[in-house]
Motif scaffolding. Structure first.
Motif, PDB file in Angstrom:
ATOM      1  N   SER A  55       1.181   2.495   8.518  1.00  0.00           N
ATOM      2  CA  SER A  55       0.923   1.737   9.733  1.00  0.00           C
ATOM      3  C   SER A  55      -0.366   0.706   9.158  1.00  0.00           C
ATOM      4  CB  SER A  55       0.532   2.438  10.805  1.00  0.00           C
ATOM      5  OG  SER A  55      -0.677   3.240  10.777  1.00  0.00           O
ATOM      6  N   GLY A  56      -0.922   1.008   8.242  1.00  0.00           N
ATOM      7  CA  GLY A  56      -2.000   0.062   7.722  1.00  0.00           C
ATOM      8  C   GLY A  56      -3.446   0.611   7.816  1.00  0.00           C
ATOM      9  N   VAL A  57      -3.519   1.916   7.869  1.00  0.00           N
ATOM     10  CA  VAL A  57      -5.088   2.527   7.755  1.00  0.00           C
ATOM     11  C   VAL A  57      -4.984   3.451   6.461  1.00  0.00           C
ATOM     12  CG1 VAL A  57      -4.986   2.637  10.323  1.00  0.00           C
ATOM     13  CG2 VAL A  57      -4.257   4.695   8.951  1.00  0.00           C
ATOM     14  N   ASP A  58      -6.220   3.638   5.975  1.00  0.00           N
ATOM     15  CA  ASP A  58      -6.268   4.260   4.825  1.00  0.00           C
ATOM     16  C   ASP A  58      -6.612   5.754   5.054  1.00  0.00           C
ATOM     17  OD1 ASP A  58      -9.022   4.552   5.564  1.00  0.00           O
ATOM     18  OD2 ASP A  58      -9.720   3.630   3.691  1.00  0.00           O
ATOM     19  N   ILE A  59      -6.878   6.801   4.224  1.00  0.00           N
ATOM     20  CA  ILE A  59      -7.206   8.219   4.713  1.00  0.00           C
ATOM     21  C   ILE A  59      -8.299   8.216   5.567  1.00  0.00           C
ATOM     22  CG2 ILE A  59      -5.687   8.888   2.590  1.00  0.00           C
ATOM     23  CD1 ILE A  59      -8.613   9.630   1.405  1.00  0.00           C
ATOM     24  N   GLN A  60      -9.100   7.452   6.028  1.00  0.00           N
ATOM     25  CA  GLN A  60     -10.138   7.728   6.697  1.00  0.00           C
ATOM     26  C   GLN A  60     -10.085   6.561   7.956  1.00  0.00           C
ATOM     27  OE1 GLN A  60     -12.895   7.187   3.214  1.00  0.00           O
ATOM     28  NE2 GLN A  60     -14.228   8.466   4.617  1.00  0.00           N
ATOM     29  N   GLY A  61      -9.024   6.340   8.311  1.00  0.00           N
ATOM     30  CA  GLY A  61      -8.616   5.334   9.303  1.00  0.00           C
ATOM     31  C   GLY A  61      -9.265   3.992   9.222  1.00  0.00           C
ATOM     32  N   ILE A  62      -9.444   3.487   8.170  1.00  0.00           N
ATOM     33  CA  ILE A  62     -10.291   2.168   8.032  1.00  0.00           C
ATOM     34  C   ILE A  62      -9.086   1.039   7.749  1.00  0.00           C
ATOM     35  CG2 ILE A  62     -11.710   0.748   6.807  1.00  0.00           C
ATOM     36  CD1 ILE A  62     -13.000   3.396   5.643  1.00  0.00           C
ATOM     37  N   ARG A  63      -9.117   0.208   8.801  1.00  0.00           N
ATOM     38  CA  ARG A  63      -8.116  -0.784   8.695  1.00  0.00           C
ATOM     39  C   ARG A  63      -8.641  -2.130   7.697  1.00  0.00           C
ATOM     40  NH1 ARG A  63      -3.600  -0.292  11.568  1.00  0.00           N
ATOM     41  NH2 ARG A  63      -3.546   1.224  13.105  1.00  0.00           N
ATOM     42  N   TRP A  64      -8.253  -2.192   6.581  1.00  0.00           N
ATOM     43  CA  TRP A  64      -9.069  -3.245   5.781  1.00  0.00           C
ATOM     44  C   TRP A  64      -8.591  -4.637   6.098  1.00  0.00           C
ATOM     45  CZ3 TRP A  64     -13.081  -1.942   2.953  1.00  0.00           C
ATOM     46  CH2 TRP A  64     -13.221  -0.635   2.793  1.00  0.00           C
ATOM     47  N   GLU A  65      -7.336  -4.928   6.330  1.00  0.00           N
ATOM     48  CA  GLU A  65      -6.882  -6.161   6.727  1.00  0.00           C
ATOM     49  C   GLU A  65      -7.779  -6.843   8.101  1.00  0.00           C
ATOM     50  OE1 GLU A  65      -4.320  -3.480   9.289  1.00  0.00           O
ATOM     51  OE2 GLU A  65      -5.315  -3.499   7.290  1.00  0.00           O
ATOM     52  N   VAL A  66      -8.001  -5.958   8.800  1.00  0.00           N
ATOM     53  CA  VAL A  66      -8.824  -6.219   9.896  1.00  0.00           C
ATOM     54  C   VAL A  66     -10.379  -6.653   9.605  1.00  0.00           C
ATOM     55  CG1 VAL A  66      -9.524  -5.800  12.486  1.00  0.00           C
ATOM     56  CG2 VAL A  66      -7.371  -5.255  11.729  1.00  0.00           C
ATOM     57  N   ILE A  67     -11.036  -5.483   8.798  1.00  0.00           N
ATOM     58  CA  ILE A  67     -12.322  -5.848   8.351  1.00  0.00           C
ATOM     59  C   ILE A  67     -12.578  -7.180   7.603  1.00  0.00           C
ATOM     60  CG2 ILE A  67     -14.139  -4.817   7.257  1.00  0.00           C
ATOM     61  CD1 ILE A  67     -12.941  -2.073   8.085  1.00  0.00           C
ATOM     62  N   GLY A  68     -11.464  -7.297   6.573  1.00  0.00           N
ATOM     63  CA  GLY A  68     -11.615  -8.290   5.901  1.00  0.00           C
ATOM     64  C   GLY A  68     -11.481  -8.103   4.235  1.00  0.00           C
ATOM     65  N   PRO A  69     -12.470  -7.548   3.535  1.00  0.00           N
ATOM     66  CA  PRO A  69     -12.479  -7.435   2.352  1.00  0.00           C
ATOM     67  C   PRO A  69     -11.418  -6.252   1.907  1.00  0.00           C
ATOM     68  CG  PRO A  69     -14.267  -5.938   3.226  1.00  0.00           C
ATOM     69  CD  PRO A  69     -13.751  -6.900   4.133  1.00  0.00           C
ATOM     70  N   LEU A  70     -11.048  -6.513   0.564  1.00  0.00           N
ATOM     71  CA  LEU A  70     -10.016  -5.630  -0.047  1.00  0.00           C
ATOM     72  C   LEU A  70     -10.741  -4.266  -0.300  1.00  0.00           C
ATOM     73  CD1 LEU A  70      -8.261  -7.839  -2.374  1.00  0.00           C
ATOM     74  CD2 LEU A  70      -7.469  -7.209  -0.325  1.00  0.00           C
ATOM     75  N   ARG A  71      -9.908  -3.155  -0.079  1.00  0.00           N
ATOM     76  CA  ARG A  71     -10.609  -1.926  -0.165  1.00  0.00           C
ATOM     77  C   ARG A  71     -11.120  -1.564  -1.786  1.00  0.00           C
ATOM     78  NH1 ARG A  71     -10.228   3.364  -1.977  1.00  0.00           N
ATOM     79  NH2 ARG A  71     -11.028   4.823  -0.454  1.00  0.00           N
ATOM     80  N   GLY A  72     -10.228  -2.364  -2.634  1.00  0.00           N
ATOM     81  CA  GLY A  72     -10.781  -2.255  -4.210  1.00  0.00           C
ATOM     82  C   GLY A  72     -11.905  -2.966  -4.530  1.00  0.00           C
ATOM     83  N   ARG A  73     -11.990  -3.974  -3.737  1.00  0.00           N
ATOM     84  CA  ARG A  73     -13.344  -4.758  -3.810  1.00  0.00           C
ATOM     85  C   ARG A  73     -14.677  -3.996  -3.340  1.00  0.00           C
ATOM     86  NH1 ARG A  73     -11.901 -11.189  -3.058  1.00  0.00           N
ATOM     87  NH2 ARG A  73     -10.553 -11.298  -4.883  1.00  0.00           N
ATOM     88  N   ALA A  74     -14.341  -3.194  -2.328  1.00  0.00           N
ATOM     89  CA  ALA A  74     -15.372  -2.198  -1.691  1.00  0.00           C
ATOM     90  C   ALA A  74     -15.833  -1.268  -2.394  1.00  0.00           C
ATOM     91  CB  ALA A  74     -14.987  -1.979  -0.308  1.00  0.00           C
ATOM     92  N   THR A  75     -14.740  -0.498  -3.176  1.00  0.00           N
ATOM     93  CA  THR A  75     -15.111   0.377  -4.118  1.00  0.00           C
ATOM     94  C   THR A  75     -16.003  -0.196  -5.130  1.00  0.00           C
ATOM     95  OG1 THR A  75     -13.083   1.567  -3.557  1.00  0.00           O
ATOM     96  CG2 THR A  75     -13.941   2.199  -5.649  1.00  0.00           C
ATOM     97  N   LYS A  76     -15.650  -1.455  -5.833  1.00  0.00           N
ATOM     98  CA  LYS A  76     -16.511  -1.995  -6.837  1.00  0.00           C
ATOM     99  C   LYS A  76     -17.856  -2.183  -6.471  1.00  0.00           C
ATOM    100  CE  LYS A  76     -16.276  -5.812 -10.172  1.00  0.00           C
ATOM    101  NZ  LYS A  76     -15.496  -6.802 -10.563  1.00  0.00           N
ATOM    102  N   ALA A  77     -17.944  -2.758  -5.244  1.00  0.00           N
ATOM    103  CA  ALA A  77     -19.457  -3.180  -4.866  1.00  0.00           C
ATOM    104  C   ALA A  77     -20.116  -1.800  -4.727  1.00  0.00           C
ATOM    105  CB  ALA A  77     -19.321  -3.968  -3.620  1.00  0.00           C
TER     106      ALA A  77
END
Length: 472
Positions: A65-87
């Motif tokens: 449904s678009g959430v990750d394993i911690q219930g975070i909806r990245w498409e609503v927050i804005g940044p890509l999850r991979g970029r968050a990991t890098k930062a």
């Protein structure tokens, strides 16, 4: 270590030590404006990750449904999850952190995994009382998972995630006027303790609390002191069976440089052993004859489990040690230190470690062998790695966001439970072993982004090389 302050003059429980995910996101958003090392922060519909957090468990079926394993909806927050990991890797404060380039060079991933995500429950959030001690989670079975929340120990069940019971309320302890702040937990599976589920907690001021979770008196809690020393913080507890009687014993490590043994049925301390440095972790060999100790020293000690005498001193780490474990077959030992290294030792030849691995983003605080011989390594934050054994030719990296308060193996490692202490995205994560284990077959399905695939650890090795095979 000072039980109250560290070298940086911050209290060991100072809130500024928390690597809160929401604070990280705010910092990334502001610093990315000028810091070109950081990936850009795309603005989404939702202004903060603090908004809209799930209140119900997230299952593996919810990932579609678009959430990750911690219930975070990245498409609503804005940044890509991979970029968050890098930062996050760039901004991580740990001295053991590696560059993003070094991390990427080590990830020669293949499809397949040892554990797959099962559930995340934000209602069960552990709390760490000392930032260096990350063992406040334990399990006697999948229906009895225990975690500390400061002065209380809670129980929940993987089968019934809504369950929450207080099994130890130590806010008004019997043994002292000060509140009992849990620094470590140990929960013993029944099959190792004559079918008894033993739960033991250690405290900030040398206290202990113990109960039999299967007893007829509804798990009455026994309290007392391991030590009255001013620096007697209990750093680690592990339970094991007496090699002669089979009765449950508990080994208490404390900051006053002592290791003490308790006969659990009688609640009587039977032995105490003094060492030159504070002891931060201990593990007894499966046959009950030897014990490995790590602490506020670069040395790892192999001792006689019954007399406490040091038999072998190992010198390969470059900083204080906080984790160790003896493999179920009795052959290998894993140790981890604040230098960011994880070492594997062969008990048949102590001359050199047979393997040396570097942590991913921060130092490892927990190492545990499963019954099948795989090694689970949990870092301070964000990362749990599962190695395929003492050779460690392959590993799986389980990636999420938040401080790790503890790791528990259920049924010898059939299930893996992680206590995430993050204030915003924390909770209880569970993973189940895949049918193929570390095999390649049946591993062609879609990868879940949060659980990284296989990596070759040939590039992760430090200067140590594998020793020659030894014939016993």
């Amino acid at each position: 270590m000072d039980p109250h302050f560290d070298e940086d003059a911050l209290a060991v429980d100072d809130p500024r030590r928390d690597y809160d995910f929401a604070d990280f996101m705010d910092s990334w958003r502001l610093r990315s404006i000028k810091d070109r090392r950081l990936p850009p922060f795309e603005l989404g519909q939702q202004t903060s990750v603090r908004i809209g957090r799930p209140t119900r468990p997230v299952s593996k079926h919810d990932l579609a449904s678009g959430v990750d394993i911690q219930g975070i909806r990245w498409e609503v927050i804005g940044p890509l999850r991979g970029r968050a990991t890098k930062a996050r890797n760039i901004l991580h404060h740990s001295p053991a952190s590696m560059t993003t380039e070094a991390r990427d060079a080590k990830r020669q991933r293949r499809q397949g995994k040892h554990y797959q995500f099962r559930s995340f429950n934000p209602a069960h959030k552990a709390k760490v009382s000392h930032y260096q001690l990350r063992n406040v989670l334990g399990a006697t079975s999948r229906n009895e998972v225990f975690y500390a929340t400061g002065s209380q120990v809670k129980r929940t069940s993987l089968a019934c995630p809504d369950l929450e019971q207080t099994v130890m309320d130590l806010s008004k302890p019997q043994s002292s006027n000060a509140g009992f702040r849990v620094t470590c937990l140990s929960a013993s599976p029944r099959h190792t303790m004559q079918n008894q589920g033993i739960l033991v907690a250690g405290g900030f001021f040398g206290e202990y609390a113990l109960c039999n979770v299967d007893s007829a008196d509804n798990g009455a809690v026994s309290e007392g002191f391991v030590t009255h020393a001013y620096n007697g913080l209990v750093t680690h507890i592990h339970t094991y069976a007496n090699r002669r009687s089979g009765l449950p014993q508990a080994a208490f490590c404390s900051n006053d440089r002592m290791l003490r043994l308790m006969d659990v049925p009688s609640l009587r301390f039977t032995d105490e052993f003094a060492y030159e440095h504070a002891i931060n972790c201990a593990s007894t060999s499966p046959d009950g004859r030897l014990r490995v100790l790590v602490g506020d020293s670069q040395e790892t000690l192999i001792t006689n489990a019954e007399t406490g005498q040091t038999l072998v001193t190992l010198r390969e780490h470059n900083d204080h040690g906080f984790a160790c474990d003896w493999s179920p077959d009795g052959i290998h030992i894993a140790t981890a230190a604040q230098d960011g290294g994880v070492l594997i030792w062969d008990a048949r030849n102590w001359s050199k470690p047979c393997k040396s691995w570097a942590s991913s983003t921060s130092c490892a605080r927990s190492v545990q062998w499963t019954d099948s011989g795989t090694l689970v390594v949990a870092e301070n934050d964000d990362i749990v790695r599962v190695y395929d054994g003492a050779k460690g030719e392959q590993y799986q990296e389980i990636n999420f966001f938040g401080s790790i308060a503890g790791v528990a193996l259920v049924d010898g490692g059939e299930e893996l439970v992680v206590a995430n202490a993050d204030k915003t995205v924390g909770g209880l994560l569970s993973f189940e072993m895949t049918p193929q284990g570390f095999g390649e077959s049946g591993a062609h399905g879609r990868q879940v982004e949060e659980i990284r695939g296989w990596g070759s650890v040939r590039g992760v090795e430090a200067t140590s090389r594998i020793v020659a095979d030894i014939v016993v």
